[in-house]
Scaffold this active site. Structure first.
Site, PDB file in Angstrom:
ATOM      1  N   ASN A 355     -13.394 -31.817 -25.690  1.00 26.29           N
ATOM      2  CA  ASN A 355     -13.481 -32.326 -27.061  1.00 26.29           C
ATOM      3  C   ASN A 355     -12.071 -32.493 -27.639  1.00 26.29           C
ATOM      4  O   ASN A 355     -11.722 -31.905 -28.677  1.00 26.29           O
ATOM      5  CB  ASN A 355     -14.313 -31.379 -27.927  1.00 26.29           C
ATOM      6  CG  ASN A 355     -14.980 -32.103 -29.089  1.00 26.29           C
ATOM      7  OD1 ASN A 355     -14.712 -33.270 -29.341  1.00 26.29           O
ATOM      8  ND2 ASN A 355     -15.845 -31.397 -29.799  1.00 26.29           N
ATOM      9  N   HIS A 386     -19.099 -26.614 -37.124  1.00 25.67           N
ATOM     10  CA  HIS A 386     -20.260 -26.824 -36.261  1.00 25.67           C
ATOM     11  C   HIS A 386     -21.577 -26.549 -36.982  1.00 25.67           C
ATOM     12  O   HIS A 386     -22.587 -27.175 -36.668  1.00 25.67           O
ATOM     13  CB  HIS A 386     -20.158 -25.946 -35.009  1.00 25.67           C
ATOM     14  CG  HIS A 386     -19.307 -26.532 -33.933  1.00 25.67           C
ATOM     15  ND1 HIS A 386     -17.947 -26.316 -33.870  1.00 25.67           N
ATOM     16  CD2 HIS A 386     -19.605 -27.337 -32.882  1.00 25.67           C
ATOM     17  CE1 HIS A 386     -17.448 -26.962 -32.823  1.00 25.67           C
ATOM     18  NE2 HIS A 386     -18.431 -27.585 -32.215  1.00 25.67           N
TER      19      HIS A 386
END
Length: 502
Positions: A355, A386
């Site tokens: 990522n 998140h």
């Protein structure tokens, strides 16, 4: 008789069931661990449609080289509007079906975040924008990737506007100065940057100046000017094509899709905490199975992120320059390096290649700006970004411990193994094994989400990574880390001037 939206609402058994964390950990058939859930199908389908739009519309209809930037902005934005209205015109269509009452939150977030800098004096507006973006996302974490990407872009633009308008050049690092935005974007530029169809579904997040350079047709040209082409025998600047890079990435997505359809179904993470499995399987075998199920969970991310990268490349966005061999590189927006991930010999190397654009975002908005404890604050921000599930916080708090412990081991021990090739190979093999197992141990709660399965997992693993990390931090000396925030770009210049004056 019911009227309006209520009349069009599908029957309860047709609605998407959002599984609880406990249901997800148990492999609930309606949860995200389902072999081919509606959420997965919708997301992958949207990204595939984005690829078709990018490869056709942006290359043929709105190429930055032949069209006015305003038309390019409108094209990227209107294609998103058409795409959104085609897939989610009503309460019973895909977007609302997936996100329910939260489907309108991105629009609210965009309007409020754009209005804040025009109402509030500049100094506090960056803090309000950051707070509001993360608060809105924190409350609606089920809305998943679109809100996550929008949050990244809003905070990126807020920080870069602050660097360009609210800080002196002497206070900035070289990278902050390069990316600083010195004028507020117009509403169309702002919406196009946040909502362009190429990245709204699966990202990646890009810098505002790079996106505007793409819209204005300067994106590729700027990178080519960094090379002396006359020495390479060129009379004029070449015209790099993304076709080769796009085809290569599409092949990776195909392989990843096949692995996802085979491995992910057969190796569920929930089995790692099954009572029968724990009773009959020795500890080392459980470690091995943990590595296998973690590997089986990766193809989904490889597929989505590589396809998202290909979407941008197909539209002509993502050119990063020329490598040492003279090969054109289209990895400006790449989100992962699979080879470096699978061969990582340190926790830091693994994180930097997984990522990638999110790691770069965290570095620019948090790590480089945090006055104290940048590593810990960056992991905590990542957990907040998140969502609200406890598993995220278990993962990132554990990540802080392991990162600091791995850094201490590397700083204190690595130089002893560089004296000979066999010692270096032995060190690399040992650190590869430890890194891969540490990653598996760290990310398991991220998949399990809930507290109960996470604690059960930790107990089955005897908390070994937590204990080892704490012991390492207690035994080995920790070198103080120099922080980039305290090293503005003109520091070297000042030192050079002082040395000349002496």
């Amino acid at each position: 008789m019911q009227h309006g939206r209520a009349a069009r609402r599908p029957a309860p058994h047709h609605r998407l069931h959002l599984a609880t964390p406990a249901e997800r950990a148990a492999g609930h058939p309606a949860g995200p661990d389902q072999f081919c859930s509606l959420s997965t199908v919708c997301t992958f389908g949207c990204v595939l449609v984005s690829y078709l739009l990018g490869s056709q519309s942006c290359q043929l209809c709105c190429s930055p080289c032949i069209c006015h930037p305003l038309w390019n902005i409108l094209c990227c934005l209107l294609l998103w509007v058409v795409f959104h209205s085609s897939f989610c015109p009503g309460d019973d269509e895909l977007w609302h079906y997936e996100y329910g009452k939260y489907s309108q939150h991105p629009q609210v977030l965009l309007c409020c975040s754009y209005g804040i800098p025009h109402i509030v004096p500049h100094k506090p507006n960056i803090h309000i924008s950051l707070w509001y973006s993360h608060y809105r996302f924190f409350r609606v974490s089920e809305s998943a990737s679109p809100l996550m990407i929008i949050t990244q872009k809003i905070t990126t633009l807020a920080c870069q506007l602050h660097d360009g308008i609210g800080r002196q050049a002497e206070e900035l690092t070289a990278e902050q100065n390069r990316l600083a935005v010195k004028t507020r974007p117009s509403l169309l530029e702002y919406l196009s940057y946040l909502l362009n169809f190429m990245s709204i579904i699966a990202g990646p997040c890009s810098n505002y100046k790079d996106y505007i350079a793409f819209i204005e047709g300067r994106h590729v040209h700027m990178k080519l000017l960094e090379v002396n082409w006359k020495q390479k025998g060129y009379d004029r600047l070449p015209d790099p094509s993304p076709t080769g890079a796009v085809m290569y990435k599409l092949c990776i997505t195909l392989v990843s899709l096949i692995l996802f359809l085979t491995l992910t179904k057969n190796f569920p993470m929930a089995y790692i905490i099954d009572n029968e499995f724990l009773d009959k399987t020795p500890f080392l075998s459980r470690l091995g199975y943990l590595y296998v199920v973690t590997q089986a969970a990766k193809p989904k991310y490889y597929f989505a992120w590589t396809l998202a990268d290909a979407v941008n490349n197909a539209a002509g966005y993502g050119f990063s320059g020329v490598d040492e061999k003279g090969i054109f590189r289209w990895d400006l927006l790449s989100n992962l390096n699979i080879w470096n991930i699978e061969t990582a010999t340190s926790f830091k190397m693994y994180i930097e290649n997984w990522n990638i654009q999110t790691a770069a975002w965290l570095k620019r908005v948090c790590y480089d700006r945090a006055p104290w404890y940048p590593t810990a604050l960056t992991f905590i921000l990542s957990a907040l970004w998140h969502g609200i599930y406890p598993g995220y916080y278990f993962t990132f708090l554990t990540g802080i411990l392991i990162t600091l412990a791995a850094r201490a081991v590397r700083n204190n021990c690595r130089h002893y193994f560089l004296s000979s090739v066999p010692l270096k190979i032995a060190y690399d093999v040992a650190t590869w094994v430890v890194t891969q197992l540490a990653v598996c141990y760290t990310v398991a709660p991220f998949v399990m989400l809930a507290v109960e399965p996470t604690i059960k997992f930790y107990k089955s693993m005897y908390f070994h990574m937590h204990i080892l990390s704490i012991l390492v931090l207690l035994v080995l000396p920790i070198r103080p880390q120099t922080h980039s925030m305290r090293k503005p770009q003109n520091q070297a210049m000042k030192n050079a001037i002082k040395s000349k004056d002496k």
